[in-house]
Write a protein that holds these residues in place. Structure first.
Motif, PDB file in Angstrom:
ATOM      1  N   VAL A  10       0.647  -1.119   0.089  1.00 53.57           N
ATOM      2  CA  VAL A  10      -0.045   0.151   0.205  1.00 53.57           C
ATOM      3  C   VAL A  10       0.989   1.148  -0.042  1.00 53.57           C
ATOM      4  N   ALA A 156       3.206   1.087   3.180  1.00 55.37           N
ATOM      5  CA  ALA A 156       4.173   2.069   2.874  1.00 55.37           C
ATOM      6  C   ALA A 156       3.603   3.292   2.460  1.00 55.37           C
ATOM      7  N   ASP A 279       8.167   5.806   6.195  1.00 56.50           N
ATOM      8  CA  ASP A 279       7.773   6.881   7.150  1.00 56.50           C
ATOM      9  C   ASP A 279       6.337   6.218   7.872  1.00 56.50           C
TER      10      ASP A 279
HETATM   11  C1  FAD Z   1      11.447  18.547   4.622  1.00 61.48           C
HETATM   12  C2  FAD Z   1      11.643  17.215   4.263  1.00 61.48           C
HETATM   13  C3  FAD Z   1      13.126  17.163   3.886  1.00 61.48           C
HETATM   14  C4  FAD Z   1      13.462  15.558   3.680  1.00 61.48           C
HETATM   15  N1  FAD Z   1      14.701  15.681   3.246  1.00 61.48           N
HETATM   16  C5  FAD Z   1      15.232  14.423   2.907  1.00 61.48           C
HETATM   17  C6  FAD Z   1      16.676  14.252   2.333  1.00 61.48           C
HETATM   18  O1  FAD Z   1      17.258  15.146   1.931  1.00 61.48           O
HETATM   19  N2  FAD Z   1      17.154  12.792   2.115  1.00 61.48           N
HETATM   20  C7  FAD Z   1      16.267  11.702   2.520  1.00 61.48           C
HETATM   21  O2  FAD Z   1      16.869  10.747   2.542  1.00 61.48           O
HETATM   22  N3  FAD Z   1      14.990  11.937   3.246  1.00 61.48           N
HETATM   23  C8  FAD Z   1      14.567  13.198   3.396  1.00 61.48           C
HETATM   24  N4  FAD Z   1      13.396  13.075   3.925  1.00 61.48           N
HETATM   25  C9  FAD Z   1      12.492  11.931   4.336  1.00 61.48           C
HETATM   26  C10 FAD Z   1      11.899  11.434   3.126  1.00 61.48           C
HETATM   27  O3  FAD Z   1      11.177  12.260   2.383  1.00 61.48           O
HETATM   28  C11 FAD Z   1      10.913  10.575   3.586  1.00 61.48           C
HETATM   29  O4  FAD Z   1      11.524   9.516   4.509  1.00 61.48           O
HETATM   30  C12 FAD Z   1      10.338   9.486   2.508  1.00 61.48           C
HETATM   31  O5  FAD Z   1       9.893  10.344   1.355  1.00 61.48           O
HETATM   32  C13 FAD Z   1       9.243   8.490   3.084  1.00 61.48           C
HETATM   33  O6  FAD Z   1       8.846   7.682   1.961  1.00 61.48           O
HETATM   34  P1  FAD Z   1       7.938   6.752   2.180  1.00 61.48           P
HETATM   35  O7  FAD Z   1       7.599   6.062   0.982  1.00 61.48           O
HETATM   36  O8  FAD Z   1       7.882   5.981   3.244  1.00 61.48           O
HETATM   37  O9  FAD Z   1       6.447   7.625   2.224  1.00 61.48           O
HETATM   38  P2  FAD Z   1       6.028   8.699   1.450  1.00 61.48           P
HETATM   39  O10 FAD Z   1       6.766   9.528   0.241  1.00 61.48           O
HETATM   40  O11 FAD Z   1       4.939   9.557   2.344  1.00 61.48           O
HETATM   41  O12 FAD Z   1       4.770   7.944   0.358  1.00 61.48           O
HETATM   42  C14 FAD Z   1       3.462   7.210   0.749  1.00 61.48           C
HETATM   43  C15 FAD Z   1       2.801   6.867  -0.425  1.00 61.48           C
HETATM   44  O13 FAD Z   1       1.586   6.333   0.078  1.00 61.48           O
HETATM   45  C16 FAD Z   1       0.555   6.709  -0.915  1.00 61.48           C
HETATM   46  N5  FAD Z   1      -0.662   6.546  -0.028  1.00 61.48           N
HETATM   47  C17 FAD Z   1      -0.888   7.300   1.339  1.00 61.48           C
HETATM   48  N6  FAD Z   1      -2.200   6.840   1.660  1.00 61.48           N
HETATM   49  C18 FAD Z   1      -2.427   5.977   0.995  1.00 61.48           C
HETATM   50  C19 FAD Z   1      -3.637   5.096   0.867  1.00 61.48           C
HETATM   51  N7  FAD Z   1      -4.554   4.800   1.739  1.00 61.48           N
HETATM   52  N8  FAD Z   1      -3.511   4.004  -0.177  1.00 61.48           N
HETATM   53  C20 FAD Z   1      -2.911   4.232  -1.268  1.00 61.48           C
HETATM   54  N9  FAD Z   1      -1.729   4.781  -1.435  1.00 61.48           N
HETATM   55  C21 FAD Z   1      -1.622   5.558  -0.189  1.00 61.48           C
HETATM   56  C22 FAD Z   1       0.963   8.146  -0.863  1.00 61.48           C
HETATM   57  O14 FAD Z   1       0.041   8.981  -1.870  1.00 61.48           O
HETATM   58  C23 FAD Z   1       2.388   8.282  -1.235  1.00 61.48           C
HETATM   59  O15 FAD Z   1       2.569   8.141  -2.799  1.00 61.48           O
HETATM   60  C24 FAD Z   1      12.727  14.525   4.098  1.00 61.48           C
HETATM   61  C25 FAD Z   1      11.538  14.840   4.494  1.00 61.48           C
HETATM   62  C26 FAD Z   1      10.817  16.029   4.828  1.00 61.48           C
HETATM   63  C27 FAD Z   1       9.723  16.268   5.357  1.00 61.48           C
END
Ligand code: FAD
Length: 386
Positions: A10, A156, A279
């Motif tokens: 997800v 995810a 995250d």
């Molecule tokens: C200001 C800032 C700066 C950052 N800078 C860096 C950096 O320089 N280097 C680094 O390594 N990290 C950095 N990070 C951290 C990094 O951006 C995150 O840790 C990373 O993007 C997390 O990825 P993710 O896939 O876990 O979550 P997300 O990127 O939040 O992806 C979640 C996905 O799930 C989808 N989704 C949500 N709910 C549902 C649902 N119910 N059903 C289906 N799909 C859904 C969303 O649309 C999204 O596509 C930064 C974070 C911030 C806030």
């Protein structure tokens, strides 16, 4: 049942795409559900530390990024006219890989290209419900009523994870007391093409080059200055008091994001047959520039373990054992950093700063980590590379 046959992921962010990109389609059928109509991240840049580069290389997704990104060879701190520079090779002596800054859309595109070769990636599928079936499998339901059943579901879906709320409601997310603002500006602005920070008026401002003709400018600001009624005024005052921001503003910098830094407490890795990644499991302080790299590592490790000839519960136990200590360390370091990133100029010598940075990232600077945690699973460690 000897192994996991069907997985539903997800979320199509870095963690979800990395799980799919690491999948072995000969052993496991992976379906990824993304709520948006396209895999489109925020239009900002991201710093990929050497551990992220290591994981992207293992996923076969590094090549287009190496060409599109900008290498950050040193981190510079400006203090009252002094320039203190720390080479990244000093901070990450063991991995000896570069640090890159790239546009997020390039990073997502590189992972998506690998993911669609190995998984079904379905868009406009917002998951709204999760239920355990009597068979032990887990089913998710989307907003338009589609139902997907799998041996393992991977949550995810980011810091606001709907799956986490449904199956692990005791886990919460909270603010770290720090806000973050990000702007993009043309490289023609004449701003230095370096990764640099400086303390200004209670905040920290900085910049780094992205590949192509752009720079990212950022500021970390204490939360108390960013209440609803003070936010616009604080940002204006910051631009007025920072030469870097003033110059970027003169060249039409565009605000792409402003928001609080958040963390997930406590970290969560599994609940029954639901695994958590990125995250959704462990959002941590952005001051470390590490959350995205760790999300990619989660996906790579989990994707490899899911192809092992192990029962689903054993896979999820191995996954937690592989990831929990590394992330607990980073969360501790991130909390300390977030509480000290308050816009006071540093006083440490160059050598002290280098040693402190090396100590912060030390557990991530391990060239054998990926091999160690997935190497004896019955799946060749190199199997995820083309
Ligand atoms: C200001 C800032 C700066 C950052 N800078 C860096 C950096 O320089 N280097 C680094 O390594 N990290 C950095 N990070 C951290 C990094 O951006 C995150 O840790 C990373 O993007 C997390 O990825 P993710 O896939 O876990 O979550 P997300 O990127 O939040 O992806 C979640 C996905 O799930 C989808 N989704 C949500 N709910 C549902 C649902 N119910 N059903 C289906 N799909 C859904 C969303 O649309 C999204 O596509 C930064 C974070 C911030 C806030």
């Amino acid at each position: 049942m000897t192994g996991v046959r069907e997985v539903c992921v997800v979320g199509g962010g870095l963690a979800g795409l990395a799980v799919a990109a690491a999948a072995d389609p000969a052993r496991v059928r992976v379906t990824l559900l993304e709520r948006r109509p396209e895999v489109r991240p925020l239009g900002a840049g991201i710093i990929l530390q050497p551990n992220a580069i290591h994981a992207l290389d293992a996923l076969g997704a590094l090549e287009p990024l190496a060409a599109a990104g900008a290498e950050l060879s040193e981190l510079v701190q400006y203090r009252d006219g002094d320039r203190v520079a720390i080479a990244q090779r000093e901070v990450w002596p063991r991995l000896a890989l570069p640090t890159l800054a790239v546009h997020r859309h390039a990073l997502h595109a590189a992972l998506l290209a690998r993911a669609v070769e190995r998984a079904d990636v379905l868009l406009s599928q917002a998951v709204v419900d999760v239920a355990c079936e009597q068979s032990g499998r887990v089913a998710v339901t989307t907003a338009d009523g589609c139902r997907y059943s799998a041996d393992v579901v991977v949550a995810a879906d980011g810091v606001d994870s709907a799956v986490r709320r449904a199956v692990a409601p005791e886990v919460t997310d909270g603010e770290l007391g720090l806000w973050w603002a990000r702007w993009i500006v043309d490289a023609g602005s004449g701003l230095p093409r370096e990764w640099a920070t400086a303390a200004v008026a209670g905040a920290v401002v900085g910049t780094f080059p992205l590949g192509g003709d752009e720079l990212q400018v950022f500021a970390t600001i204490p939360a108390e200055a960013m209440t609803d009624d003070r936010r616009a005024e604080t940002l204006d005052a910051l631009v007025r008091s920072s030469a870097l921001l003033r110059r970027a503003a003169e060249h039409g910098m565009r605000l792409v994001h402003v928001g609080p830094a958040r963390e997930v407490r406590p970290h969560v890795w599994r609940a029954g047959r639901v695994a958590f990644a990125g995250d959704a499991a462990h959002a941590t302080s952005p001051t470390l520039s590490a959350g995205g790299g760790l999300a990619i590592e989660d996906g790579l490790v989990l994707g490899r373990l899911l192809a092992a000839p192990l029962a689903p519960d054993a896979v999820l136990e191995r996954y937690e054992a592989a990831r929990a200590r590394r992330l607990a360390w980073i969360a501790r370091v991130g909390r300390v950093q977030a509480s000290t990133a308050r816009g006071t100029p540093g006083t440490r010598s160059r050598e002290e700063m280098a040693a402190a940075l090396r100590g912060m990232y030390e557990p991530l600077d391990d060239p054998c980590y990926l091999e160690r945690v997935t190497g004896d699973t019955g799946v060749a460690a190199g199997a995820v590379r083309a």
